[in-house]
Scaffold this motif. Structure first.
Motif, mmCIF file in Angstrom:
data_model
loop_
_atom_site.group_PDB
_atom_site.id
_atom_site.type_symbol
_atom_site.label_atom_id
_atom_site.label_comp_id
_atom_site.label_asym_id
_atom_site.label_seq_id
_atom_site.Cartn_x
_atom_site.Cartn_y
_atom_site.Cartn_z
ATOM 1 N N PHE A 90 -81.445 -22.096 -48.928
ATOM 2 C CA PHE A 90 -82.413 -21.142 -48.408
ATOM 3 C C PHE A 90 -83.309 -21.843 -47.394
ATOM 4 O O PHE A 90 -84.001 -22.801 -47.727
ATOM 5 N N ARG B 288 -86.481 -22.510 -45.563
ATOM 6 C CA ARG B 288 -87.874 -22.251 -45.969
ATOM 7 C C ARG B 288 -88.658 -21.461 -44.937
ATOM 8 O O ARG B 288 -89.640 -20.811 -45.268
ATOM 9 N N TRP C 125 -87.097 -17.780 -45.799
ATOM 10 C CA TRP C 125 -87.131 -17.310 -47.184
ATOM 11 C C TRP C 125 -88.321 -17.932 -47.891
ATOM 12 O O TRP C 125 -88.524 -19.132 -47.818
ATOM 13 N N LYS C 126 -89.083 -17.113 -48.616
ATOM 14 C CA LYS C 126 -90.226 -17.628 -49.364
ATOM 15 C C LYS C 126 -90.002 -17.425 -50.863
ATOM 16 O O LYS C 126 -89.300 -16.514 -51.293
ATOM 17 N N LYS D 283 -86.016 -15.639 -54.084
ATOM 18 C CA LYS D 283 -86.399 -15.862 -52.690
ATOM 19 C C LYS D 283 -86.447 -14.533 -51.955
ATOM 20 O O LYS D 283 -85.541 -13.707 -52.079
ATOM 21 N N GLN D 284 -87.516 -14.341 -51.185
ATOM 22 C CA GLN D 284 -87.662 -13.114 -50.404
ATOM 23 C C GLN D 284 -87.539 -13.435 -48.924
ATOM 24 O O GLN D 284 -88.166 -14.379 -48.427
ATOM 25 N N ARG D 285 -86.755 -12.645 -48.240
ATOM 26 C CA ARG D 285 -86.565 -12.823 -46.804
ATOM 27 C C ARG D 285 -87.831 -12.396 -46.080
ATOM 28 O O ARG D 285 -88.391 -11.329 -46.340
ATOM 29 N N ARG D 286 -88.302 -13.232 -45.188
ATOM 30 C CA ARG D 286 -89.473 -12.879 -44.371
ATOM 31 C C ARG D 286 -89.019 -11.931 -43.268
ATOM 32 O O ARG D 286 -88.056 -12.206 -42.561
ATOM 33 N N VAL E 215 -85.211 -9.371 -51.957
ATOM 34 C CA VAL E 215 -85.348 -10.543 -52.816
ATOM 35 C C VAL E 215 -83.974 -10.871 -53.386
ATOM 36 O O VAL E 215 -83.326 -10.013 -53.992
ATOM 37 N N ALA F 182 -79.589 -10.426 -47.213
ATOM 38 C CA ALA F 182 -79.277 -10.698 -48.626
ATOM 39 C C ALA F 182 -77.778 -10.884 -48.806
ATOM 40 O O ALA F 182 -77.334 -11.807 -49.505
ATOM 41 N N GLN G 49 -76.680 -14.230 -47.325
ATOM 42 C CA GLN G 49 -77.148 -15.350 -48.139
ATOM 43 C C GLN G 49 -76.296 -15.499 -49.394
ATOM 44 O O GLN G 49 -75.959 -16.606 -49.795
#
Length: 131
Positions: free
Chosen positions: A48, A50, A53-54, A64-67, A75, A110, A113
């Protein structure tokens, strides 16, 4: 007239792609790898970016949530289960998302990923047991 035909076909293709990405992102993928649990967790965490993804709270061990600019991104949650054989079973799914008319905003992120995790681990898929 040809331009409008092209525009309509392009919009239909984009809508079909959005629907396909939403369906693929919503599916849970279970895989098995020979890596021990701690190494599998480190490997997945490293996949992921950084910047994109946070970390967030969620249903998985790793969430992890995609910005995204306008909406909350999807998520992706990951769980790791140690197997008696020494390997690890990994469950990857999209646990939360913003939707409109049934289409997930950022579903393609998502889905891609999830594919990245499956491909990089080079693991065999495990059929999920649904009740």
């Amino acid at each position: 007239m040809e331009f409008f035909t092209f525009l309509i076909v392009a919009l239909i293709a984009l809508a079909a792609l959005a629907i396909a990405a939403t369906v693929a992102a919503k599916q849970q993928d279970n895989i098995q790898t020979d890596l021990p649990r701690s190494e599998a967790m480190r490997a997945v965490e490293g996949m992921f970016n950084r910047l994109l993804w946070k970390d967030v709270q969620g249903r998985g061990l790793l969430n992890k949530q995609r910005r995204m600019a306008r909406y909350d991104g999807p998520v992706v949650s990951v769980d790791f289960e140690q197997m008696p054989s020494g390997g690890t079973e990994i469950q990857v799914w999209m646990s939360e998302a913003t939707t409109k008319f049934g289409i997930v905003f950022g579903a393609e992120f998502a889905w891609l990923q999830k594919r990245k995790i499956l491909k990089r681990l080079g693991a065999e898929p495990v059929p999920s047991i649904e009740s």
